[in-house]
Write a protein that holds these residues in place. Structure first.
Motif, PDB file in Angstrom:
ATOM      1  N   GLU A  41      49.534  50.212  17.016  1.00  0.00           N
ATOM      2  CA  GLU A  41      50.171  48.986  17.472  1.00  0.00           C
ATOM      3  C   GLU A  41      49.528  48.518  18.779  1.00  0.00           C
ATOM      4  OE1 GLU A  41      52.258  47.271  15.830  1.00  0.00           O
ATOM      5  OE2 GLU A  41      52.522  48.710  14.190  1.00  0.00           O
ATOM      6  N   GLY A  42      49.190  47.238  18.846  1.00  0.00           N
ATOM      7  CA  GLY A  42      48.589  46.701  20.058  1.00  0.00           C
ATOM      8  C   GLY A  42      47.166  47.202  20.246  1.00  0.00           C
ATOM      9  N   SER A  43      46.689  47.130  21.501  1.00  0.00           N
ATOM     10  CA  SER A  43      45.327  47.558  21.820  1.00  0.00           C
ATOM     11  C   SER A  43      45.373  48.886  22.565  1.00  0.00           C
ATOM     12  CB  SER A  43      44.629  46.509  22.695  1.00  0.00           C
ATOM     13  OG  SER A  43      44.557  45.270  22.027  1.00  0.00           O
ATOM     14  N   PRO A  44      44.730  49.930  22.029  1.00  0.00           N
ATOM     15  CA  PRO A  44      44.704  51.210  22.735  1.00  0.00           C
ATOM     16  C   PRO A  44      43.873  51.118  23.999  1.00  0.00           C
ATOM     17  CG  PRO A  44      43.252  51.259  20.825  1.00  0.00           C
ATOM     18  CD  PRO A  44      44.009  49.971  20.757  1.00  0.00           C
ATOM     19  N   CYS A  45      44.077  52.072  24.915  1.00  0.00           N
ATOM     20  CA  CYS A  45      43.304  52.090  26.152  1.00  0.00           C
ATOM     21  C   CYS A  45      41.896  52.631  25.930  1.00  0.00           C
ATOM     22  CB  CYS A  45      44.018  52.941  27.202  1.00  0.00           C
ATOM     23  SG  CYS A  45      45.307  52.075  28.114  1.00  0.00           S
ATOM     24  N   VAL A  46      41.798  53.726  25.184  1.00  0.00           N
ATOM     25  CA  VAL A  46      40.506  54.388  24.971  1.00  0.00           C
ATOM     26  C   VAL A  46      40.381  54.800  23.512  1.00  0.00           C
ATOM     27  CG1 VAL A  46      39.039  56.353  25.595  1.00  0.00           C
ATOM     28  CG2 VAL A  46      40.463  55.260  27.338  1.00  0.00           C
ATOM     29  N   VAL A  47      39.199  54.538  22.941  1.00  0.00           N
ATOM     30  CA  VAL A  47      38.897  54.964  21.574  1.00  0.00           C
ATOM     31  C   VAL A  47      37.553  55.674  21.564  1.00  0.00           C
ATOM     32  CG1 VAL A  47      38.410  54.219  19.216  1.00  0.00           C
ATOM     33  CG2 VAL A  47      40.203  53.078  20.525  1.00  0.00           C
ATOM     34  N   LEU A  48      37.513  56.874  21.019  1.00  0.00           N
ATOM     35  CA  LEU A  48      36.269  57.608  20.814  1.00  0.00           C
ATOM     36  C   LEU A  48      36.005  57.676  19.318  1.00  0.00           C
ATOM     37  CD1 LEU A  48      37.305  58.628  23.665  1.00  0.00           C
ATOM     38  CD2 LEU A  48      35.983  60.692  23.218  1.00  0.00           C
ATOM     39  N   ASP A  49      34.865  57.176  18.906  1.00  0.00           N
ATOM     40  CA  ASP A  49      34.508  57.114  17.495  1.00  0.00           C
ATOM     41  C   ASP A  49      33.323  58.037  17.216  1.00  0.00           C
ATOM     42  OD1 ASP A  49      34.054  56.466  14.873  1.00  0.00           O
ATOM     43  OD2 ASP A  49      33.529  54.371  15.231  1.00  0.00           O
ATOM     44  N   TYR A  69      39.793  84.793  17.941  1.00  0.00           N
ATOM     45  CA  TYR A  69      39.072  83.765  17.193  1.00  0.00           C
ATOM     46  C   TYR A  69      39.788  83.404  15.896  1.00  0.00           C
ATOM     47  CZ  TYR A  69      35.325  84.303  20.560  1.00  0.00           C
ATOM     48  OH  TYR A  69      34.606  84.330  21.723  1.00  0.00           O
ATOM     49  N   HIS A  70      40.516  84.338  15.332  1.00  0.00           N
ATOM     50  CA  HIS A  70      41.325  84.016  14.152  1.00  0.00           C
ATOM     51  C   HIS A  70      42.412  83.010  14.532  1.00  0.00           C
ATOM     52  CE1 HIS A  70      43.448  84.504  10.350  1.00  0.00           C
ATOM     53  NE2 HIS A  70      44.565  84.689  11.049  1.00  0.00           N
ATOM     54  N   LEU A  71      43.052  83.251  15.696  1.00  0.00           N
ATOM     55  CA  LEU A  71      44.080  82.319  16.170  1.00  0.00           C
ATOM     56  C   LEU A  71      43.480  80.946  16.440  1.00  0.00           C
ATOM     57  CD1 LEU A  71      46.796  83.125  18.799  1.00  0.00           C
ATOM     58  CD2 LEU A  71      45.505  81.014  18.965  1.00  0.00           C
ATOM     59  N   ARG A  72      42.303  80.917  17.098  1.00  0.00           N
ATOM     60  CA  ARG A  72      41.653  79.642  17.401  1.00  0.00           C
ATOM     61  C   ARG A  72      41.299  78.890  16.122  1.00  0.00           C
ATOM     62  NH1 ARG A  72      35.547  79.740  19.218  1.00  0.00           N
ATOM     63  NH2 ARG A  72      35.513  80.332  17.008  1.00  0.00           N
ATOM     64  N   ASP A  73      40.700  79.600  15.163  1.00  0.00           N
ATOM     65  CA  ASP A  73      40.278  78.954  13.918  1.00  0.00           C
ATOM     66  C   ASP A  73      41.476  78.462  13.110  1.00  0.00           C
ATOM     67  OD1 ASP A  73      37.709  79.524  14.678  1.00  0.00           O
ATOM     68  OD2 ASP A  73      37.495  81.286  13.391  1.00  0.00           O
ATOM     69  N   ALA A  74      42.573  79.216  13.145  1.00  0.00           N
ATOM     70  CA  ALA A  74      43.773  78.782  12.434  1.00  0.00           C
ATOM     71  C   ALA A  74      44.340  77.515  13.064  1.00  0.00           C
ATOM     72  CB  ALA A  74      44.817  79.899  12.452  1.00  0.00           C
ATOM     73  N   SER A  75      44.289  77.440  14.385  1.00  0.00           N
ATOM     74  CA  SER A  75      44.771  76.240  15.077  1.00  0.00           C
ATOM     75  C   SER A  75      43.907  75.036  14.728  1.00  0.00           C
ATOM     76  CB  SER A  75      44.757  76.468  16.597  1.00  0.00           C
ATOM     77  OG  SER A  75      45.632  77.506  16.968  1.00  0.00           O
ATOM     78  N   ARG A  76      42.613  75.252  14.646  1.00  0.00           N
ATOM     79  CA  ARG A  76      41.710  74.143  14.325  1.00  0.00           C
ATOM     80  C   ARG A  76      41.904  73.646  12.897  1.00  0.00           C
ATOM     81  NH1 ARG A  76      35.100  73.973  14.273  1.00  0.00           N
ATOM     82  NH2 ARG A  76      34.920  71.691  14.397  1.00  0.00           N
ATOM     83  N   LYS A  77      42.213  74.554  11.978  1.00  0.00           N
ATOM     84  CA  LYS A  77      42.428  74.143  10.587  1.00  0.00           C
ATOM     85  C   LYS A  77      43.662  73.251  10.458  1.00  0.00           C
ATOM     86  CE  LYS A  77      40.157  78.033   8.282  1.00  0.00           C
ATOM     87  NZ  LYS A  77      40.335  79.242   7.431  1.00  0.00           N
ATOM     88  N   ARG A  78      44.627  73.444  11.350  1.00  0.00           N
ATOM     89  CA  ARG A  78      45.844  72.618  11.297  1.00  0.00           C
ATOM     90  C   ARG A  78      45.665  71.270  11.994  1.00  0.00           C
ATOM     91  NH1 ARG A  78      48.201  77.790  12.329  1.00  0.00           N
ATOM     92  NH2 ARG A  78      48.297  77.345  14.571  1.00  0.00           N
ATOM     93  N   LEU A  79      44.533  71.090  12.659  1.00  0.00           N
ATOM     94  CA  LEU A  79      44.280  69.844  13.386  1.00  0.00           C
ATOM     95  C   LEU A  79      44.159  68.665  12.431  1.00  0.00           C
ATOM     96  CD1 LEU A  79      43.445  68.366  16.067  1.00  0.00           C
ATOM     97  CD2 LEU A  79      41.085  68.931  15.452  1.00  0.00           C
ATOM     98  N   VAL A  80      44.860  67.598  12.739  1.00  0.00           N
ATOM     99  CA  VAL A  80      44.717  66.355  11.982  1.00  0.00           C
ATOM    100  C   VAL A  80      43.623  65.544  12.657  1.00  0.00           C
ATOM    101  CG1 VAL A  80      45.858  64.253  11.181  1.00  0.00           C
ATOM    102  CG2 VAL A  80      47.131  66.406  11.289  1.00  0.00           C
ATOM    103  N   ALA A  81      42.407  65.641  12.119  1.00  0.00           N
ATOM    104  CA  ALA A  81      41.253  64.987  12.736  1.00  0.00           C
ATOM    105  C   ALA A  81      41.258  63.493  12.439  1.00  0.00           C
ATOM    106  CB  ALA A  81      39.959  65.626  12.213  1.00  0.00           C
ATOM    107  N   ALA A  82      41.075  62.695  13.480  1.00  0.00           N
ATOM    108  CA  ALA A  82      41.090  61.240  13.327  1.00  0.00           C
ATOM    109  C   ALA A  82      39.722  60.721  12.913  1.00  0.00           C
ATOM    110  CB  ALA A  82      41.509  60.583  14.633  1.00  0.00           C
ATOM    111  N   GLN A  83      39.740  59.655  12.131  1.00  0.00           N
ATOM    112  CA  GLN A  83      38.537  58.908  11.795  1.00  0.00           C
ATOM    113  C   GLN A  83      38.833  57.437  12.075  1.00  0.00           C
ATOM    114  OE1 GLN A  83      37.692  59.823   7.695  1.00  0.00           O
ATOM    115  NE2 GLN A  83      36.636  61.722   8.194  1.00  0.00           N
ATOM    116  N   VAL A  84      38.101  56.858  13.005  1.00  0.00           N
ATOM    117  CA  VAL A  84      38.357  55.483  13.411  1.00  0.00           C
ATOM    118  C   VAL A  84      37.714  54.527  12.419  1.00  0.00           C
ATOM    119  CG1 VAL A  84      38.075  53.783  15.245  1.00  0.00           C
ATOM    120  CG2 VAL A  84      38.446  56.195  15.820  1.00  0.00           C
ATOM    121  N   THR A  85      38.515  53.588  11.895  1.00  0.00           N
ATOM    122  CA  THR A  85      38.003  52.596  10.951  1.00  0.00           C
ATOM    123  C   THR A  85      38.394  51.210  11.429  1.00  0.00           C
ATOM    124  OG1 THR A  85      40.000  52.742   9.591  1.00  0.00           O
ATOM    125  CG2 THR A  85      38.163  54.178   8.998  1.00  0.00           C
ATOM    126  N   SER A  86      37.656  50.209  10.981  1.00  0.00           N
ATOM    127  CA  SER A  86      37.951  48.822  11.363  1.00  0.00           C
ATOM    128  C   SER A  86      39.179  48.340  10.618  1.00  0.00           C
ATOM    129  CB  SER A  86      36.760  47.918  11.032  1.00  0.00           C
ATOM    130  OG  SER A  86      35.614  48.339  11.731  1.00  0.00           O
TER     131      SER A  86
END
Length: 301
Positions: free
Chosen positions: A14-22, A273-290
């Motif tokens: 909603e609206g214009s975000p402050c910062v976008v990393l693509d 590293y198992h804990l770190r990798d498990a946390s990363r697998k649960r990450l909802v990675a964003a993909q910026v689209t027009s």
């Protein structure tokens, strides 16, 4: 603008975000004494380097592909071990360095604490306030209006008239923060400066960043003080060697990071590293689209 997560759900911002990393990434070429460091170059390039006496170079991935959308009113903490890409990310957001991949968009010029305030050690603190504020676009009238509040924020009192080279590192950091925060930046980036100072300074800086968020701005904070991150942030990113591991609630993210560090410290590397990798697998990675014309609901084709 919309963000598509790994489950292919489209969520409109909603609206214009402050910062976008693509899909932003950063790779450096650094000298190495290893004989295999220039193996990625051709034979002629390696031969020329040896003849010229220049050291071999190797590529270092400081930040792997990363996409983020930061909205107005958010205070984003960035945590991780040394060398994880925290300061690199801050430099990219403020424009001090250009990414080797992807693009960064900001609604206004981000102010990185200690970079935009170009202070001179031989000048006194009060003279540096004027210099720093002029460098960030203030006129003399505005500087005069804000001068007392800058001094109060810094907590330097009578020391404000002494040369800055006589200040401790903590005093200098507090003055830089006070100057940077005085310009009412829409996007403020703070790298470790809040780790210095007494409880009163921490309270003052927390109140100031609350004001910035209330004024529809956003704040990025890098700190090894997890309590500072939990107190001051509404969202936390955990980076590890250039990868985004978690992006979410401050308490949940810092708790996972503390467990990771604790296991590493005790020598339980596989568990860590198992804990770190498990946390990363649960990450909802964003993909910026027009954004296309019309509005769709989440998951709607």
């Amino acid at each position: 603008m919309s963000v598509t997560n790994i489950y292919e759900e489209t969520v409109f911002v909603e609206g214009s975000p402050c910062v976008v990393l693509d899909s932003v990434s950063m790779t450096y070429k650094v000298p190495t004494t290893a004989s295999s460091g220039d193996a990625q170059d051709g034979v002629l390039a390696r031969s020329f380097r040896r003849l010229s006496g220049k050291p071999a170079q190797v590529k270092v991935n400081a930040l792997n592909s990363l996409s983020l959308v930061v909205e107005r009113g958010e205070s984003v903490g960035i945590i991780g071990r040394n060398g994880s890409g925290k300061s690199t990310l801050m430099k990219l957001i403020c424009g001090q360095e250009q990414p080797t991949g992807g693009a960064i968009y900001a609604s206004s010029t981000p102010i990185l604490l200690g970079v935009n305030a170009a202070l001179v050690p031989d000048l006194s603190g009060d003279q540096n306030i004027v210099l720093g504020c002029l460098a960030m676009g203030m006129d003399r009238g505005t500087i005069d209006e804000k001068f007392d509040s800058i001094v109060d924020m810094s907590g330097l009192a009578g020391a404000i008239h002494l040369p800055m080279k006589s200040y401790s590192s903590g005093m200098g950091s507090r003055l830089r923060f006070a100057i940077a925060a005085a310009v009412d930046p829409e996007i403020l980036l703070v790298d470790e400066a809040l780790n210095t100072g007494d409880a009163q300074f921490v309270d003052r800086s927390r109140k100031r960043m609350d004001e910035l968020r209330d004024n529809a701005g956003s704040v990025f904070i890098v700190s090894h003080s997890l309590s500072t991150i939990e107190d001051m942030c509404t969202r936390v990113l955990w980076l590890d060697y250039g990868d985004l591991i978690m992006d979410g609630d401050p308490k949940a993210t810092t708790t996972a990071y503390k467990k990771f560090i604790s296991r590493l410290g005790k020598g339980y590397e596989m568990q860590a590293y198992h804990l770190r990798d498990a946390s990363r697998k649960r990450l909802v990675a964003a993909q910026v689209t027009s954004r296309v014309s019309g509005r769709r609901r989440v998951g709607e084709k």
